[in-house]
Design an enzyme around this catalytic site. Structure first.
Site, PDB file in Angstrom:
ATOM      1  N   GLU A  67      26.184 -15.082  52.536  1.00 40.87           N
ATOM      2  CA  GLU A  67      24.757 -15.405  52.634  1.00 40.87           C
ATOM      3  C   GLU A  67      23.919 -14.591  51.644  1.00 40.87           C
ATOM      4  O   GLU A  67      22.963 -15.102  51.078  1.00 40.87           O
ATOM      5  CB  GLU A  67      24.307 -15.104  54.070  1.00 40.87           C
ATOM      6  CG  GLU A  67      23.021 -15.755  54.479  1.00 40.87           C
ATOM      7  CD  GLU A  67      22.723 -15.460  55.954  1.00 40.87           C
ATOM      8  OE1 GLU A  67      23.455 -15.957  56.822  1.00 40.87           O
ATOM      9  OE2 GLU A  67      21.770 -14.713  56.208  1.00 40.87           O
ATOM     10  N   ASP A  68      24.285 -13.355  51.436  1.00 40.32           N
ATOM     11  CA  ASP A  68      23.384 -12.441  50.710  1.00 40.32           C
ATOM     12  C   ASP A  68      23.918 -11.899  49.389  1.00 40.32           C
ATOM     13  O   ASP A  68      23.250 -11.082  48.747  1.00 40.32           O
ATOM     14  CB  ASP A  68      23.026 -11.241  51.616  1.00 40.32           C
ATOM     15  CG  ASP A  68      22.197 -11.672  52.824  1.00 40.32           C
ATOM     16  OD1 ASP A  68      21.487 -12.688  52.711  1.00 40.32           O
ATOM     17  OD2 ASP A  68      22.278 -11.013  53.866  1.00 40.32           O
TER      18      ASP A  68
HETATM   19  P1  NDP Z   1      13.792 -12.327  58.049  1.00 37.27           P
HETATM   20  O1  NDP Z   1      14.902 -13.288  58.304  1.00 37.27           O
HETATM   21  O2  NDP Z   1      13.071 -12.354  56.774  1.00 37.27           O
HETATM   22  O3  NDP Z   1      14.288 -10.852  58.243  1.00 37.27           O
HETATM   23  C1  NDP Z   1      15.064 -10.516  59.325  1.00 37.27           C
HETATM   24  C2  NDP Z   1      16.486 -10.353  58.858  1.00 37.27           C
HETATM   25  O4  NDP Z   1      16.524  -9.361  57.840  1.00 37.27           O
HETATM   26  C3  NDP Z   1      17.372  -9.854  59.965  1.00 37.27           C
HETATM   27  O5  NDP Z   1      17.858 -10.931  60.715  1.00 37.27           O
HETATM   28  C4  NDP Z   1      18.435  -9.104  59.204  1.00 37.27           C
HETATM   29  O6  NDP Z   1      19.379 -10.087  58.817  1.00 37.27           O
HETATM   30  C5  NDP Z   1      17.714  -8.600  57.955  1.00 37.27           C
HETATM   31  N1  NDP Z   1      17.275  -7.179  57.942  1.00 37.27           N
HETATM   32  C6  NDP Z   1      17.310  -6.376  56.858  1.00 37.27           C
HETATM   33  N2  NDP Z   1      16.789  -5.175  57.132  1.00 37.27           N
HETATM   34  C7  NDP Z   1      16.435  -5.197  58.431  1.00 37.27           C
HETATM   35  C8  NDP Z   1      15.854  -4.215  59.284  1.00 37.27           C
HETATM   36  N3  NDP Z   1      15.534  -2.987  58.854  1.00 37.27           N
HETATM   37  N4  NDP Z   1      15.580  -4.551  60.564  1.00 37.27           N
HETATM   38  C9  NDP Z   1      15.885  -5.788  61.017  1.00 37.27           C
HETATM   39  N5  NDP Z   1      16.450  -6.774  60.243  1.00 37.27           N
HETATM   40  C10 NDP Z   1      16.720  -6.468  58.952  1.00 37.27           C
HETATM   41  O7  NDP Z   1      12.753 -12.382  59.242  1.00 37.27           O
HETATM   42  P2  NDP Z   1      12.175 -13.665  59.847  1.00 37.27           P
HETATM   43  O8  NDP Z   1      11.604 -14.486  58.793  1.00 37.27           O
HETATM   44  O9  NDP Z   1      13.240 -14.191  60.728  1.00 37.27           O
HETATM   45  O10 NDP Z   1      11.019 -13.167  60.770  1.00 37.27           O
HETATM   46  C11 NDP Z   1      11.210 -13.003  62.154  1.00 37.27           C
HETATM   47  C12 NDP Z   1      10.209 -13.833  62.928  1.00 37.27           C
HETATM   48  O11 NDP Z   1       8.925 -13.594  62.421  1.00 37.27           O
HETATM   49  C13 NDP Z   1      10.443 -15.328  62.858  1.00 37.27           C
HETATM   50  O12 NDP Z   1      10.325 -15.839  64.166  1.00 37.27           O
HETATM   51  C14 NDP Z   1       9.322 -15.851  61.979  1.00 37.27           C
HETATM   52  O13 NDP Z   1       8.846 -17.123  62.410  1.00 37.27           O
HETATM   53  C15 NDP Z   1       8.271 -14.835  62.185  1.00 37.27           C
HETATM   54  N6  NDP Z   1       7.399 -14.593  61.054  1.00 37.27           N
HETATM   55  C16 NDP Z   1       6.192 -14.049  61.328  1.00 37.27           C
HETATM   56  C17 NDP Z   1       5.335 -13.761  60.324  1.00 37.27           C
HETATM   57  C18 NDP Z   1       4.073 -13.109  60.696  1.00 37.27           C
HETATM   58  O14 NDP Z   1       3.409 -12.572  59.843  1.00 37.27           O
HETATM   59  N7  NDP Z   1       3.697 -13.094  61.977  1.00 37.27           N
HETATM   60  C19 NDP Z   1       5.653 -14.058  58.928  1.00 37.27           C
HETATM   61  C20 NDP Z   1       6.973 -14.601  58.734  1.00 37.27           C
HETATM   62  C21 NDP Z   1       7.794 -14.849  59.787  1.00 37.27           C
HETATM   63  P3  NDP Z   1      20.909  -9.778  58.375  1.00 37.27           P
HETATM   64  O15 NDP Z   1      21.664  -9.284  59.538  1.00 37.27           O
HETATM   65  O16 NDP Z   1      21.377 -11.120  57.901  1.00 37.27           O
HETATM   66  O17 NDP Z   1      20.777  -8.805  57.282  1.00 37.27           O
END
Ligand code: NDP
Ligand code: ZN
Length: 186
Positions: A67-68
């Site tokens: 994925e990354d």
């Molecule tokens: P992302 O998918 O962009 O980021 C989360 C992912 O990043 C994790 O699943 C993990 O995936 C990876 N990751 C890397 N570093 C970290 C860390 N330090 N802590 C946790 N995860 C990390 O996030 P989303 O877009 O999924 O956002 C989450 C929610 O927020 C969604 O429900 C979305 O709709 C909402 N959202 C809200 C916004 C707002 O401003 N209110 C804006 C955008 C989204 P991995 O294990 O694959 O590395």
């Protein structure tokens, strides 16, 4: 059980994933090296889930490579075999899809995945929700962190029953995360 061939494969996977993620960082403000995360996921499967299946543990180390990073399915197939490739593919989002679709698909497909992939999903979400509490992505508002936990809980709803220890640990971590978000310090 875990034998010497398993250890050899595990170390090859650790080395492979370290190389593939070498230039990447997590999203927290300290920019933690990315490889810490797959290692934690494998450790969670071993210590909390008591998972001893080598395919699952190797897949944990590799779970974000497709994925990354530029890793190809062929590389994983050649080095680690078809079973590992299948699990890594099962837990990888299709990056060609829009983000909201990918998020929805994770919720919809969780219940239909293999046991290995479901255990890996649980460990992955445990580690990410834990990170949301102790080292969240920088600039994420409380609202966005809360939305992440809500979403993770919806994904995990689809895998309940596969590994009670991991499931109960996820519930504890998610409750702690919610408590931290609703009682922020400073
Ligand atoms: P992302 O998918 O962009 O980021 C989360 C992912 O990043 C994790 O699943 C993990 O995936 C990876 N990751 C890397 N570093 C970290 C860390 N330090 N802590 C946790 N995860 C990390 O996030 P989303 O877009 O999924 O956002 C989450 C929610 O927020 C969604 O429900 C979305 O709709 C909402 N959202 C809200 C916004 C707002 O401003 N209110 C804006 C955008 C989204 P991995 O294990 O694959 O590395
Ligand atoms: Zn992950």
């Amino acid at each position: 059980m875990f034998n010497s061939n398993d250890m050899s494969l595990f170390l090859t996977a650790l080395s492979f994933a370290t190389e593939k993620h070498r230039a990447q960082r997590r999203k927290d403000c300290q920019a933690t090296p990315y490889i810490n995360h797959p290692i934690e996921v494998a450790e969670t499967l071993w210590h909390i889930g008591k998972v001893r299946d080598i395919v699952t543990l190797v897949s944990a180390l590799l779970h974000d490579t497709l994925e990354d990073t530029q890793t190809t399915p062929e590389e994983i197939q050649n080095l680690f075999g078809t079973d590992v490739l299948c699990v890594v593919q099962e837990v990888s989002d299709d990056k060609n899809l829009p983000k909201q679709v990918r998020k929805r698909k994770q919720i919809e497909t969780a219940a239909h995945k293999s046991t290995r992939a479901q255990e890996l999903k649980l460990a992955d979400k445990i580690c990410n929700v834990h990170d949301i509490t102790r080292a969240p992505p920088k600039n994420w508002s409380l609202e966005r962190r809360t939305e992440y936990i809500d979403w993770a809980e919806q994904v995990i709803a689809g895998v309940r029953g596969v590994n009670p220890s991991l499931e109960s640990h996820f519930d504890t971590i998610a409750a702690e995360a919610r408590h931290t978000l609703t009682h922020p310090t400073g």
